[in-house]
Design an enzyme around this catalytic site. Structure first.
Site, PDB file in Angstrom:
ATOM      1  CE1 TYR A  26      -5.742  -6.410   5.035  1.00 29.94           C
ATOM      2  CE2 TYR A  26      -8.036  -5.748   4.766  1.00 29.94           C
ATOM      3  CZ  TYR A  26      -6.792  -5.565   5.349  1.00 29.94           C
ATOM      4  OH  TYR A  26      -6.608  -4.560   6.261  1.00 29.94           O
ATOM      5  CD  GLU A  48      -5.396   1.332   6.712  1.00 26.36           C
ATOM      6  OE1 GLU A  48      -6.190   2.036   6.069  1.00 26.36           O
ATOM      7  OE2 GLU A  48      -5.645   0.165   7.056  1.00 26.36           O
ATOM      8  CD1 TRP A  56      -8.514  -2.941   2.332  1.00 28.56           C
ATOM      9  CD2 TRP A  56      -7.048  -1.270   2.479  1.00 28.56           C
ATOM     10  NE1 TRP A  56      -7.368  -3.407   2.953  1.00 28.56           N
ATOM     11  CE2 TRP A  56      -6.457  -2.406   3.054  1.00 28.56           C
ATOM     12  CE3 TRP A  56      -6.313  -0.080   2.448  1.00 28.56           C
ATOM     13  CZ2 TRP A  56      -5.176  -2.405   3.596  1.00 28.56           C
ATOM     14  CZ3 TRP A  56      -5.028  -0.076   2.988  1.00 28.56           C
ATOM     15  CH2 TRP A  56      -4.474  -1.232   3.554  1.00 28.56           C
TER      16      TRP A  56
END
Length: 198
Positions: A26, A48, A56
Site C-alpha cells: 500500500y 478513512e 489503518w
C-alpha cells in the site's frame, strides 16, 4: 488474479508501514499517489471513515470485504442503501460493524453525488483545497508529520457543511495523504523522489 509483485524489503521506506507485506505494498503503490478517479475518492472516504479509532492496517485487511459490501465503492448504488442494507452490513463480519460508520458511508454517498453534480466531479471539488496540485512537504522524520493542517481544517469544515460525516480534520488529512493531495513520504523514503518528480 495476477500474482502480486515481490516486495524489495531493502528499500528505505516511511517507518509507519513496518514489515507487513500488505502495508508495504500500500505504501509503495498507493499512498501519496495523486488520485483523480471518482470511485477511488469515494473508496478512500469510506475507508478513512471506517478507520476512525482503529489502525489503518485493520482497514486494509478488510478492504476487499468493504469493496464487496459497498457495491464496489459505487456511490450511486451506496446512496440507495436503506434499512435492509444497513441490517445486512451490521451482520457482516468482514467489515467494521459500527452502525454510525455504516450509516455515515450511505449519507456520505448521497452528499458525494451532490458535490459531483455541483462541481462536475468530486475530484474537481476536492483538489481546489490544495490549488490543484500536490503539496510537496519535506519532512525528514515521522514526528514532523502533523495530524491536521489548515488545508484539512478547511476541507473538513466544507464537507461537514455539505452533509458529510466522519470527516473531521484528522480523518481528512489522512485522506489527503492517501489520495496524494499532499506528499508526506519522508525525504529518505524511496517514494519521496518518485512522487516529487510527477
Amino acid at each position: 488474479m495476477p500474482a502480486a509483485r515481490r516486495i524489495d524489503t531493502a528499500k528505505p521506506r516511511c517507518a509507519w508501514c513496518g514489515t507487513d507485506p500488505l502495508y508495504m505494498r500500500y505504501h509503495d503503490e498507493e499512498w501519496g499517489v495523486p488520485v483523480h478517479d471518482e470511485r477511488k475518492h469515494f473508496e478512500f472516504l469510506i475507508l478513512e471513515g471506517a478507520q476512525a479509532g482503529l489502525s489503518w492496517i485493520t482497514i486494509l485487511r478488510k478492504r476487499e470485504n468493504y469493496r464487496e459490501a459497498f457495491a464496489g465503492f459505487n456511490p450511486e448504488r451506496v446512496a440507495r442503501f436503506g434499512k435492509r442494507e444497513v441490517a445486512r452490513l451490521l451482520k457482516n463480519p468482514g467489515i467494521v460493524r459500527n452502525r454510525l460508520k455504516i450509516e455515515s458511508a450511505i449519507k456520505n454517498a448521497r452528499a458525494f453525488l451532490e458535490v459531483q453534480d455541483e462541481f462536475d466531479g468530486f475530484d474537481k471539488y476536492v483538489w481546489r483545497f490544495v490549488g490543484g496540485k500536490p503539496i510537496q512537504n519535506r519532512r525528514t522524520h515521522m514526528k514532523q508529520i502533523p495530524a491536521r493542517t489548515a488545508e484539512s481544517d478547511a476541507l473538513s469544515k466544507d464537507l461537514k457543511k455539505r452533509g458529510f460525516s466522519f470527516v473531521g480534520s484528522t480523518i481528512i488529512y489522512a485522506h489527503m495523504q492517501a489520495v496524494g493531495m499532499v506528499n508526506d513520504h519522508v525525504t529518505g523514503c524511496f517514494r519521496y523522489k518518485q512522487l516529487t518528480r510527477r
